[in-house]
Every structure is written in C-alpha cells, then in structure tokens.
Scaffold this active site. Structure first.
Site, PDB file in Angstrom:
ATOM      1  CG  ASN A 171       8.488   1.914   0.922  1.00  0.00           C
ATOM      2  OD1 ASN A 171       8.608   3.077   0.577  1.00  0.00           O
ATOM      3  ND2 ASN A 171       7.350   1.441   1.450  1.00  0.00           N
ATOM      4  NE  ARG A 192      -3.314  -2.492   2.831  1.00  0.00           N
ATOM      5  CZ  ARG A 192      -4.141  -2.743   3.827  1.00  0.00           C
ATOM      6  NH1 ARG A 192      -4.418  -1.797   4.722  1.00  0.00           N
ATOM      7  NH2 ARG A 192      -4.718  -3.922   3.941  1.00  0.00           N
ATOM      8  CE1 TYR A 219       9.835   6.992  10.774  1.00  0.00           C
ATOM      9  CE2 TYR A 219      10.515   9.299  10.886  1.00  0.00           C
ATOM     10  CZ  TYR A 219      10.082   8.204  10.145  1.00  0.00           C
ATOM     11  OH  TYR A 219       9.916   8.323   8.786  1.00  0.00           O
TER      12      TYR A 219
END
Length: 260
Positions: A83, A17, A150
């Site tokens: 990715n 997606r 992150y």
C-alpha cells in the site's frame, strides 16, 4: 467480528495512517493479525490485532529484519498488501518536461522497487501452499497521467503484479492489483479544489472515493472467496476509467441536445 481471515498473518505497508490504516483495521476485524509498516508513526491507539513496525520499503535491510522477526514469531505469513506510496517526491508532482531525475528516481524507488523488495522477502514466508499479495496501483497506471514519475511507477507496479502472479502461482500465491481512482485520504489533504472538481467531472457515480471504498476489496482478496482470482487489475474508481474518457463527449452531446 467477521472470521473470514481468522489465523492469517498479513503485512500492510504504509499502514500507519490513511487508506493503509483502514485496510489494516478492517482485516483485523475480519480476524487477521496485521503487521503495519510505515516510516510514519501511527496516530492514536491501534486496535487489537494490528501491530506496528517502523520500516522503509526501499531498504533491503529493513525487510530482512522484518522477515526474520515474522519467521521467529509466526513461522509463516499469509498475505502482503503493498500500500505504501508517494504521489510526488519533495511534494512535487513533476510534469514530463521538468521532472528532476532525483524526483523520478525516488518515485520509482518507493512505488515500484519497494513492492519488489516486499514481494521478494515476504513471499519466502508464504510456505503453507497458499497466500495472497495485493499491490495498490492506481488508475494513473492505465492512462497518460500528467505526473510522469507517478504514472510510470504505477504502470510498472501493474507489470510487476502480472509477473509475480505467474511466478508465484505454482506455489498457491495469488497476486492482484487494485487501481484506485481519486481517494481522498491523508495524502490528499492539500489537494486543490480545482483538481478534485476535475476528477468529479469524470466520475459517473458523482463522488470521490474514500479509504472505506478500497479496504473491503483488499480484505476480500485476502479471503478464501478470492481463491481463484489472480493476475488481474481491479479499478475502484466510481466508473472513471470505464468510459475511457468518452464522458466529456457524452456530456457535450447532451448539452447540445438540451440546448436545441
């Protein structure tokens, strides 16, 4: 159809997606056979040239199974796009003083260890004397991002990219990192508008990004046009990091001048 990637087999993680899906579909339209891996199922039918495989990027066993399948089916592969990634574990971004160790470890596991496992397993199939690996990092990996886990995971991915470019270069394998800015994709559907507005205030081009802004660069880095590009970080961010945070000063000076 653009035949720039004709005959090349490319693996894209997190490709079911969003941005990964856009990258995969564009490369397939450029002639590649693209294996998309994800823990999520694809929504809707995949176009010709795109093949889905369920895979957890943190699982060495899953990577071993995929490597065996690809070797039997294709003999070798040309490319890998790392990715897959998460913004926050359990839906939490996690500031420095309160991020739970469990969440920190999960971010590192998915965003940094996952690409390491991918490179280790997939580079062994790049046996034709050429290849390309693209790691999707972030502009969070060049500054002091407030989401500690992150930001650190994306800094680390840049480091991994540089090391891999040095280690794999003698085999003809190029390794580069793309640093997207704020890309509005499936992963950001719940992003508060205040957060988006804050990003917009830092982007000289005046809009947030879309998966279609990143995918063409991924396809280019898989092509012969990028045959002497390796070991670099390429921001795709509308100019956000180019002014190293000085736009706020420029805007303040402009406002002061206009008000005089």
């Amino acid at each position: 159809m653009n035949a720039a990637l004709e005959g090349r087999v490319i693996v894209v993680t997190g490709g079911a997606r969003g941005q990964g899906r856009e990258e995969a579909e564009l490369m397939a339209s450029d002639g590649a056979t693209v294996i998309v891996t994800d823990v999520l199922e694809p929504e809707g039918d995949l176009p010709a040239g795109v093949i889905y495989r369920h895979l957890d990027v943190t699982s060495p066993e899953d990577w071993a199974i995929l490597a065996d399948e690809l070797e039997k089916s294709y003999g070798s592969i040309f490319g890998l796009v790392n990715n897959a990634g998460i913004v926050g574990a359990r839906g939490k971004a996690g500031r420095l003083e309160n991020i739970a160790l469990e969440d920190w470890n999960k971010l590192i596991e998915v965003n940094t260890t996952g690409p390491l496992l991918a490179i280790q397993s997939m580079s062994k199939l790049m046996t034709t004397g050429e290849g390309s690996i693209v790691n999707i990092s972030s502009i969070a990996g060049v500054g002091a991002h407030l989401a500690a886990g992150y930001g650190v995971s994306k800094w680390a991915l840049r480091g991994l990219s540089r090391i891999a470019s040095m280690e794999l270069g003698p085999r003809g394998i190029r390794v580069n990192a793309i640093l997207p800015g704020y890309i509005h994709s499936d992963m950001q559907q719940q992003t508060p508008q205040d957060f988006i507005d804050a990003h917009l205030s830092l982007i000289p081009l005046g809009r947030v990004g879309a998966p279609t802004d990143v995918a063409p660069l991924v396809s280019f880095l898989m092509s012969d046009g990028a045959s002497w590009i390796s070991g670099v970080d390429i921001p795709v961010d509308g100019g956000a990091v180019g002014h190293v945070g000085l736009r706020i000063i420029s805007d303040a000076m402009t406002a002061a001048t206009n008000g005089a």
